[in-house]
Write a protein that holds these residues in place. Structure first.
Motif, PDB file in Angstrom:
ATOM      1  N   UNK A 236      44.628 106.732  44.615  1.00 42.53           N
ATOM      2  CA  UNK A 236      43.206 106.652  44.306  1.00 42.53           C
ATOM      3  C   UNK A 236      42.453 105.884  45.391  1.00 42.53           C
ATOM      4  N   UNK A 237      41.153 106.017  45.352  1.00 41.26           N
ATOM      5  CA  UNK A 237      40.315 105.295  46.311  1.00 41.26           C
ATOM      6  C   UNK A 237      40.536 103.792  46.203  1.00 41.26           C
ATOM      7  N   UNK A 238      40.782 103.300  44.995  1.00 45.48           N
ATOM      8  CA  UNK A 238      41.039 101.861  44.815  1.00 45.48           C
ATOM      9  C   UNK A 238      42.233 101.416  45.653  1.00 45.48           C
ATOM     10  N   UNK A 239      43.296 102.224  45.662  1.00 45.42           N
ATOM     11  CA  UNK A 239      44.495 101.873  46.417  1.00 45.42           C
ATOM     12  C   UNK A 239      44.215 101.872  47.913  1.00 45.42           C
ATOM     13  N   UNK A 240      43.453 102.856  48.367  1.00 47.70           N
ATOM     14  CA  UNK A 240      43.125 102.926  49.798  1.00 47.70           C
ATOM     15  C   UNK A 240      42.270 101.727  50.190  1.00 47.70           C
TER      16      UNK A 240
ATOM     17  N   UNK B 232      42.142  98.839  48.654  1.00 51.14           N
ATOM     18  CA  UNK B 232      42.979  97.641  48.571  1.00 51.14           C
ATOM     19  C   UNK B 232      43.831  97.466  49.805  1.00 51.14           C
ATOM     20  N   UNK B 233      44.412  98.583  50.269  1.00 45.01           N
ATOM     21  CA  UNK B 233      45.256  98.514  51.469  1.00 45.01           C
ATOM     22  C   UNK B 233      44.437  98.145  52.702  1.00 45.01           C
ATOM     23  N   UNK B 234      43.299  98.782  52.876  1.00 38.78           N
ATOM     24  CA  UNK B 234      42.459  98.498  54.030  1.00 38.78           C
ATOM     25  C   UNK B 234      41.956  97.047  54.010  1.00 38.78           C
ATOM     26  N   UNK B 235      41.617  96.557  52.820  1.00 37.39           N
ATOM     27  CA  UNK B 235      41.147  95.185  52.713  1.00 37.39           C
ATOM     28  C   UNK B 235      42.240  94.200  53.119  1.00 37.39           C
ATOM     29  N   UNK B 236      43.459  94.471  52.692  1.00 31.57           N
ATOM     30  CA  UNK B 236      44.568  93.566  53.049  1.00 31.57           C
ATOM     31  C   UNK B 236      44.892  93.676  54.540  1.00 31.57           C
ATOM     32  N   UNK B 237      44.818  94.883  55.095  1.00 33.45           N
ATOM     33  CA  UNK B 237      45.045  95.044  56.534  1.00 33.45           C
ATOM     34  C   UNK B 237      43.994  94.292  57.327  1.00 33.45           C
TER      35      UNK B 237
ATOM     36  N   UNK C  68      46.239  97.678  41.638  1.00 29.59           N
ATOM     37  CA  UNK C  68      45.824  98.368  42.853  1.00 29.59           C
ATOM     38  C   UNK C  68      46.919  98.227  43.906  1.00 29.59           C
ATOM     39  N   UNK C  69      47.311  99.358  44.478  1.00 35.64           N
ATOM     40  CA  UNK C  69      48.327  99.357  45.528  1.00 35.64           C
ATOM     41  C   UNK C  69      47.708  98.875  46.832  1.00 35.64           C
ATOM     42  N   UNK C  70      48.408  98.000  47.549  1.00 38.77           N
ATOM     43  CA  UNK C  70      47.824  97.433  48.778  1.00 38.77           C
ATOM     44  C   UNK C  70      48.728  97.571  50.001  1.00 38.77           C
ATOM     45  N   UNK C  71      49.745  98.410  49.918  1.00 36.41           N
ATOM     46  CA  UNK C  71      50.679  98.511  51.055  1.00 36.41           C
ATOM     47  C   UNK C  71      50.925  99.959  51.466  1.00 36.41           C
ATOM     48  N   UNK C  72      49.893 100.785  51.416  1.00 36.84           N
ATOM     49  CA  UNK C  72      50.042 102.193  51.766  1.00 36.84           C
ATOM     50  C   UNK C  72      50.118 102.376  53.284  1.00 36.84           C
ATOM     51  N   UNK C  73      50.696 103.498  53.681  1.00 39.68           N
ATOM     52  CA  UNK C  73      50.627 103.925  55.068  1.00 39.68           C
ATOM     53  C   UNK C  73      49.446 104.886  55.188  1.00 39.68           C
ATOM     54  N   UNK C  74      48.440 104.474  55.920  1.00 39.70           N
ATOM     55  CA  UNK C  74      47.200 105.246  56.001  1.00 39.70           C
ATOM     56  C   UNK C  74      47.078 105.949  57.345  1.00 39.70           C
ATOM     57  N   UNK C  75      46.330 107.058  57.364  1.00 36.66           N
ATOM     58  CA  UNK C  75      46.182 107.824  58.608  1.00 36.66           C
ATOM     59  C   UNK C  75      45.135 107.243  59.554  1.00 36.66           C
TER      60      UNK C  75
END
Length: 934
Positions: free
Chosen positions: A104-108, A110-115, A240-247
């Motif tokens: 979900x957008x929340x996970x994306x 969350x990940x970007x915020x942590x990065x 919220x997932x915060x450790x995704x691999x994003x493009x």
């Protein structure tokens, strides 16, 4: 200054907010979303930004819990096609879009915020979603910005204040309370407050589970015990997932700012007029300012050459610059001619010497918009005298007025050379007043634009942006703003030249662009009605009407006595004095002190309403005297402030007459609108309102001739529907309302009572506005059942009317627009709205537009016919006012009989461009005041 932050936009949260904030407009969500994003980047100027979207595919949450979001409502049908448009808009604004299948957008976010946090870049999550509060971190400098109602910035302390727990405890609260919007069931018996209290008491979810036997409430203990098997699943669903691999990387989200040209192209493609204009540069790529040949005439030879070029072209753009927007005041400063695109000649006539030069003292005179004595301002004798008086103060770069008039006057008077302009009515008035009448009116871009699409704005700025991809030089750039603003004759000379010449050039170009857009069936309406109406209105407004201020002063005294008496009686009934204009104080008196029933409440504050509709209903009660008194007070105050006290102050000190303005490109149905003052709204149904007409009088020794159409809109319905009952009644000259009552009730005409005629009249006119049984019952004070039966019998006796109404609605829905008898088009977007309330209103507008628009076209044509007849006959008589279905003429007694015949013929023969199919009837009355004519 840019903020060194990453802004993460919860795209769908803002999209839904935009959708519900702009339901009426087609693509309203896209427009509102664009404005929200533009406001965000303009205010905060972020260095990094991303719009984060949910993907349409199922996420990992659906895989582990198939019922996830199962109760979520489907996206509104009219929002669905806007989503791709919004994505395109976001790209056009240079904002990167980020999304990831399976999450979900929340996970994306969350990940970007942590990065970003790890990279030392503060981040802001723009969303109203409470789930995202779990990401807030003062150490990581992650905040949530809820911009739903203003701007609410939420840091760690803000989460505690708003949600009752710290950010790291948000997941625990959500796990216990669940999330109904996502169909995630929490612990039975534990709501939001209970969850917050438990987390605050025990610290976290694990501690609560470990000490579940110690919970005080039985429902909490039992609910938690029963939920244990799925509690870990719930926790995973709300975390919220915060450790995704994003493009994307943070570098990919660096914001370059809005590309003006790219954004403008997107706005124009979507028809967002105002945004398109805002993003249009002054000048254009096709013809930048440097490529334009705008100059000022310096010699008589320049004028002679310009006249030759205009005659050779056969059509030229014309514009005037003055010291006042009121054409009856002030004076001309200069005029512009344009005979080919991107060229223009400005003829300066009355620019003052620069302020740095000695002008031998200040300008003499009384009026700030003239600088000269009122006697000279009239200009009706010898306009040149005005400029000769002004000569000592004029810039030497001006062309002498008498010389300019000598060279240009014959060109303006030559009907064989076409004149084009933007709102030429004003220019015709200014030039005529300065002794340079204009003939050969050929094109008016404002009038053309109104015929092409009446919904849009028709000023020069909007038209230039829409059709020329160009934004004109702003007037404020020439004269300044606010208190520091100058008159045009005081403006910097070169700026004035460029601004004024551009106006004539753009008007000429716009006419060339708009003419091909005019459908063939509208070209006759343009040539025979709307364009010649410009000249008729110019003369009407310039003539003005005489006002007997003594009559108004007498009325004012009487109305003040009545108003003050009503106030005293209201105080007496209330038992105390209070502010009659204060809804709060009035509400206290009506509902608390006098115990009158609360009929409705205000939308915002939900306080008991005290508006006119409420007072009118309360006034019907036996104990409603105070409401009757208050209505009387309001009526008197409105008449005083709007007309009786206001009109004398609006009499021109130059002409001694009252000059209203009639706007022909303002009302979508084609009716003319009146302003400054609005004389169309003078009440005529009450004796007090009608008395105001007694102050409108002809010039000394002359008379008024007044004519109005007899039931023109009902005649239009009869003709368009082809109804034999109505057509027969009009053909025989019968009282149409009495005939209607006779037909519907099955009684002889002579036996119809006054009440029955009133009911028939209400239905006759109500059907034009889609009035139903509820409205009819309210207006007549009869039961709903009686009103419904009356309407049903009406359509049984006159089925052709019902058939025509339904056919008109069906055709309107199919085409998205309606046409009058002569083809005037009105587009009504809400005809295709999925919102049934909006669609129903649009259908009523459709039927009303065909009827009222056809009647308006006939009135326009009648004015043109009368204006031409008076000119052709060399009459002194003049058309003074148009109010809905009525025309008022001022005539010397020797012409009265002949002009009355012309007036009647002009109105009754107004369907000469296409027969209506029913005889038009107009009655001419004579009087020594407007009131006497009724």
């Amino acid at each position: 200054m840019s903020e060194d932050r990453l802004y993460l936009i919860d795209a769908f949260a803002l999209i839904f907010r935009a959708y519900y904030g702009n339901l009426r407009m087609k693509n309203g969500a896209a427009l509102t979303m664009a404005r929200m994003l533009l406001a965000l980047v303009a205010q905060h100027k972020p260095t990094h930004i991303a719009a984060v979207f949910d993907r349409p595919e199922p996420t990992f949450r659906h895989e582990i819990y198939p019922e996830y979001k199962a109760n979520r409502a489907e996206m509104p049908e009219d929002l669905r096609p806007q989503v791709p448009l919004i994505r395109d808009l976001i790209r056009a604004l240079n904002i990167p879009i980020v999304e990831l299948a399976g999450f979900e957008a929340d996970d994306v976010m969350g990940t970007l915020a942590r990065q970003a946090c790890a990279a030392g870049l503060p981040s802001v999550i723009v969303s109203p979603d409470k789930d995202l509060l779990q990401l807030v971190s003062d150490e990581g400098r992650i905040q949530v910005l809820n911009n739903r109602d203003g701007e609410v910035w939420i840091d760690r302390a803000g989460v505690k204040e708003r949600f009752g727990v710290w950010p790291e405890q948000v997941v625990d609260v959500l796990s216990l309370m669940g999330d109904a919007s996502d169909n995630v069931k929490g612990v039975e018996g534990i709501g939001e407050k209970g969850a917050r209290d438990l987390v605050e008491q025990f610290g976290n979810l694990d501690a609560i589970v470990a000490h579940r036997a110690e919970l005080k409430r039985k429902a909490h203990r039992e609910g938690l015990e029963a939920a244990l098997p799925r509690l870990e699943l719930v926790r995973r669903l709300v975390t919220v997932v915060t450790d995704l691999e994003l493009p994307v990387t943070l570098e990919d989200l660096a914001y370059k700012g809005v590309d003006q040209a790219q954004a403008r192209a997107a706005f124009k493609a979507l028809g967002f007029e105002q945004l398109t204009k805002e993003f249009t540069e002054v000048g254009s790529a096709a013809a930048p300012s440097a490529a334009r040949a705008y100059r000022a005439a310096a010699t008589r030879a320049d004028l002679v050459e310009a006249v030759a070029r205009c005659r050779e072209a056969g059509l030229f753009g014309l514009d005037t610059e003055t010291t006042s927007i009121d054409p009856t005041r002030g004076h001309i400063v200069g005029l512009s001619l344009a005979w080919k695109p991107n060229e223009g000649l400005y003829v300066p006539l009355a620019h003052l010497r620069p302020g740095s030069e000695d002008t031998a003292g200040s300008l003499p005179g009384l009026l700030p918009d003239s600088g000269l004595p009122e006697g000279l301002l009239d200009l009706r004798g010898e306009p040149g005298a005005f400029f000769r008086e002004l000569a000592p103060y004029l810039d030497p770069r001006n062309i002498p007025f008498d010389e300019a008039r000598e060279v240009l006057g014959p060109l303006f008077l030559d009907a064989a050379v076409g004149k084009a302009g933007q709102n030429l009515k004003y220019d015709l008035q200014v030039l005529k007043r300065h002794g340079m009448p204009v003939r050969g009116l050929a094109e008016d871009s404002m009038v053309l634009s109104f015929l092409v699409d009446s919904r849009l704005r028709h000023n020069l700025d909007d038209l230039s942006s829409r059709h020329l991809d160009l934004r004109p030089i702003p007037f404020e750039a020439v004269v300044g703003k606010g208190k520091a603003a100058k008159r045009f004759d005081e403006a910097e000379f070169e700026k004035a030249v460029q601004y004024a010449a551009e106006d004539a050039d753009l008007a000429l170009q716009l006419c060339g662009k708009l003419q091909p857009l005019l459908p063939p069936d509208l070209r006759r309406l343009y040539a025979q009605v709307d364009l010649p109406l410009v000249e008729a209105l110019a003369d009407l407004e310039l003539e003005g009407v005489r006002l007997d201020v003594d009559v108004l002063e007498h009325l004012a005294k009487a109305m003040r006595v009545t108003r003050d008496g009503a106030a005293d009686r209201a105080f007496e009934l209330a038992g105390e004095a209070f502010n009659l204009n204060s809804p709060a104080q009035l509400g206290r008196i009506l509902y608390e002190k006098l115990n009158l029933p609360v009929l409705k409440r205000t939308d915002k504050t939900k306080a008991p309403a005290t508006d006119e509709d409420v007072l009118t209903e309360l006034a019907q009660r036996e104990d409603g005297e105070i409401a009757r008194v208050l209505l009387r007070h309001r009526q008197m105050q409105k008449l005083l402030s709007t007309y009786v006290e206001a009109l004398p102050a609006m009499v021109s000190p130059v002409t001694g007459r009252l000059h209203t303005r009639l706007h022909q490109a303002a009302v979508a149905t084609g009716r003319l609108a009146s302003s400054d003052p609005n004389l169309q709204n003078i009440p005529v149904r009450t004796e007090d309102g009608r008395a105001i007409r007694g102050a409108f009088v002809p010039r000394e020794g002359w008379v008024f001739l007044d004519a109005d159409y007899s039931q023109i809109e009902l005649r239009v319905v009869a003709a368009l529907a082809g109804d034999p009952v109505l057509l027969g009644a009009f053909g025989r000259g019968e009282d149409i309302h009495r005939r209607t009552a006779s037909e519907v009730l099955g009684v002889d005409m002579e036996a119809v009572t006054g009440e029955q005629r009133s009911a028939a009249k209400a239905v006759n006119f109500g059907l034009l506005y889609g009035q139903g049984a509820y409205a009819l019952s309210a207006s007549l004070g009869i039961s709903f059942k009686e009103a419904k039966a009356f309407i049903e019998r009406y359509f049984e006796r006159m089925p052709k009317v019902a058939e025509w109404i339904e056919a008109t609605k069906a055709r309107a829905v199919e085409e998205g627009l309606v046409r009058t008898l002569w083809g005037r088009v009105r587009r009504i977007p809400d005809l295709q709205s999925p919102n049934q309330g909006l669609k129903a209103q649009a259908l009523r507008e459709a039927v009303n537009t065909v009827v009222q628009g056809t009647a308006a076209d006939l009135m326009r044509r009648a004015m043109v016919r009368l204006h031409r007849s008076l000119e052709a006959g060399g009459f002194q008589s003049r058309l003074l006012l148009q109010v809905h279905d009525e025309l008022l003429v001022e005539a010397p007694p020797a012409e009265a009989e002949a002009v009355a015949a012309l007036l009647k013929d002009a109105m009754e023969g107004a369907d000469d461009l296409g027969p209506l199919g029913v005889k038009l009837a107009a009655e001419v009355r004579r009087g020594n005041s407007w009131l006497e004519c009724k």
